[in-house]
Design a protein around this motif. Structure first.
Motif, mmCIF file in Angstrom:
data_model
loop_
_atom_site.group_PDB
_atom_site.id
_atom_site.type_symbol
_atom_site.label_atom_id
_atom_site.label_comp_id
_atom_site.label_asym_id
_atom_site.label_seq_id
_atom_site.Cartn_x
_atom_site.Cartn_y
_atom_site.Cartn_z
ATOM 1 N N LEU A 53 17.999 -0.765 -2.879
ATOM 2 C CA LEU A 53 17.427 0.480 -2.361
ATOM 3 C C LEU A 53 16.273 0.224 -1.396
ATOM 4 C CD1 LEU A 53 17.386 2.714 -5.567
ATOM 5 C CD2 LEU A 53 18.892 2.897 -3.592
ATOM 6 N N ALA A 54 15.406 -0.682 -1.772
ATOM 7 C CA ALA A 54 14.232 -0.954 -0.929
ATOM 8 C C ALA A 54 13.850 -2.421 -1.036
ATOM 9 C CB ALA A 54 13.076 -0.070 -1.355
ATOM 10 N N ARG A 80 10.335 1.708 -13.182
ATOM 11 C CA ARG A 80 10.331 1.185 -14.558
ATOM 12 C C ARG A 80 11.724 0.984 -15.139
ATOM 13 N NH1 ARG A 80 5.505 4.663 -17.296
ATOM 14 N NH2 ARG A 80 3.804 3.534 -16.306
ATOM 15 N N TYR A 81 12.640 1.894 -14.833
ATOM 16 C CA TYR A 81 13.906 1.891 -15.567
ATOM 17 C C TYR A 81 15.130 1.471 -14.767
ATOM 18 C CZ TYR A 81 11.099 4.186 -19.060
ATOM 19 O OH TYR A 81 10.110 4.468 -19.974
ATOM 20 N N SER A 101 3.970 10.318 -7.380
ATOM 21 C CA SER A 101 5.355 10.652 -7.694
ATOM 22 C C SER A 101 5.752 10.108 -9.067
ATOM 23 C CB SER A 101 6.286 10.071 -6.625
ATOM 24 O OG SER A 101 7.624 10.265 -6.992
ATOM 25 N N VAL A 102 5.984 11.008 -9.998
ATOM 26 C CA VAL A 102 6.412 10.625 -11.341
ATOM 27 C C VAL A 102 7.831 10.048 -11.300
ATOM 28 C CG1 VAL A 102 6.901 11.498 -13.658
ATOM 29 C CG2 VAL A 102 4.921 12.354 -12.387
ATOM 30 N N PHE A 103 8.687 10.623 -10.453
ATOM 31 C CA PHE A 103 10.059 10.127 -10.337
ATOM 32 C C PHE A 103 10.084 8.691 -9.820
ATOM 33 C CE2 PHE A 103 13.819 9.424 -7.651
ATOM 34 C CZ PHE A 103 14.777 9.446 -8.646
ATOM 35 N N PHE A 104 9.235 8.390 -8.836
ATOM 36 C CA PHE A 104 9.187 7.034 -8.289
ATOM 37 C C PHE A 104 8.763 6.034 -9.355
ATOM 38 C CE2 PHE A 104 7.095 3.587 -5.936
ATOM 39 C CZ PHE A 104 8.158 3.199 -5.140
ATOM 40 N N MET A 154 0.813 -1.220 0.000
ATOM 41 C CA MET A 154 0.000 0.000 0.000
ATOM 42 C C MET A 154 0.846 1.269 0.000
ATOM 43 S SD MET A 154 -2.935 -0.712 -0.635
ATOM 44 C CE MET A 154 -4.008 0.647 -0.306
ATOM 45 N N ALA A 155 1.930 1.291 0.728
ATOM 46 C CA ALA A 155 2.791 2.485 0.741
ATOM 47 C C ALA A 155 3.397 2.715 -0.635
ATOM 48 C CB ALA A 155 3.879 2.327 1.791
ATOM 49 N N THR A 156 3.816 1.650 -1.294
ATOM 50 C CA THR A 156 4.393 1.766 -2.630
ATOM 51 C C THR A 156 3.359 2.245 -3.635
ATOM 52 O OG1 THR A 156 5.872 -0.060 -2.087
ATOM 53 C CG2 THR A 156 5.657 0.501 -4.401
ATOM 54 N N ILE A 157 2.158 1.701 -3.557
ATOM 55 C CA ILE A 157 1.091 2.102 -4.482
ATOM 56 C C ILE A 157 0.730 3.565 -4.272
ATOM 57 C CG2 ILE A 157 -1.345 1.722 -5.046
ATOM 58 C CD1 ILE A 157 -0.826 -1.268 -4.351
ATOM 59 N N THR A 158 0.649 3.989 -3.027
ATOM 60 C CA THR A 158 0.331 5.385 -2.736
ATOM 61 C C THR A 158 1.429 6.305 -3.230
ATOM 62 O OG1 THR A 158 -0.877 4.672 -0.783
ATOM 63 C CG2 THR A 158 -0.297 6.987 -0.900
ATOM 64 N N LEU A 159 2.676 5.942 -3.020
ATOM 65 C CA LEU A 159 3.793 6.761 -3.485
ATOM 66 C C LEU A 159 3.822 6.829 -5.010
ATOM 67 C CD1 LEU A 159 6.226 8.381 -2.508
ATOM 68 C CD2 LEU A 159 7.566 6.297 -2.609
#
Length: 121
Positions: A93-94, A83-84, A75-78, A66-71
């Protein structure tokens, strides 16, 4: 159209009463919803209610994401990073993004398999 009797019944005889212990109704309702939705949509039940203390793998996995989906929603950068970046860097990183990395790999494999069937090499 499937009849209601064709669905996988939830066996309440397998659940054990635990005298003196309380249950987490929040997780219980989530497990019930996951079983009901999967039973209705896919005509199969993942038996989330049978996990001890209502900690089903689908419910816990969605809770962690849920935290990842919300971020990712804000956030376009996230989203660009997910993706890349190579999966190994993302995992460093995580580590909580492991499910997302596996999902991306499976989706990519399915896409390659489907494109090979449509346009053989």
């Amino acid at each position: 159209m499937q009849l209601v009797s064709d669905f996988h019944p939830i066996s309440f005889s397998l659940t054990r009463s635990r005298p003196g212990k309380s249950s987490n109704l929040y997780l219980g309702f989530q497990c019930f919803a996951a079983d009901t939705i999967s039973n209705y949509l896919f005509a199969t039940s993942f038996d989330q209610l049978l996990f001890p203390e209502f900690k089903g793998d689908i419910v816990i996995g969605v809770d962690k994401c849920m935290a990842t989906i919300t971020l990712a929603k804000f956030s376009v950068f996230f989203v660009w990073m997910i993706r890349y970046f190579p999966p190994t860097i993302l995992m460093l990183l995580a580590p909580s993004l492991k499910g997302l990395v596996v999902f991306r790999r499976v989706c990519l494999n399915d896409f390659i398999t489907l494109s090979d069937k449509i346009n053989p090499p």
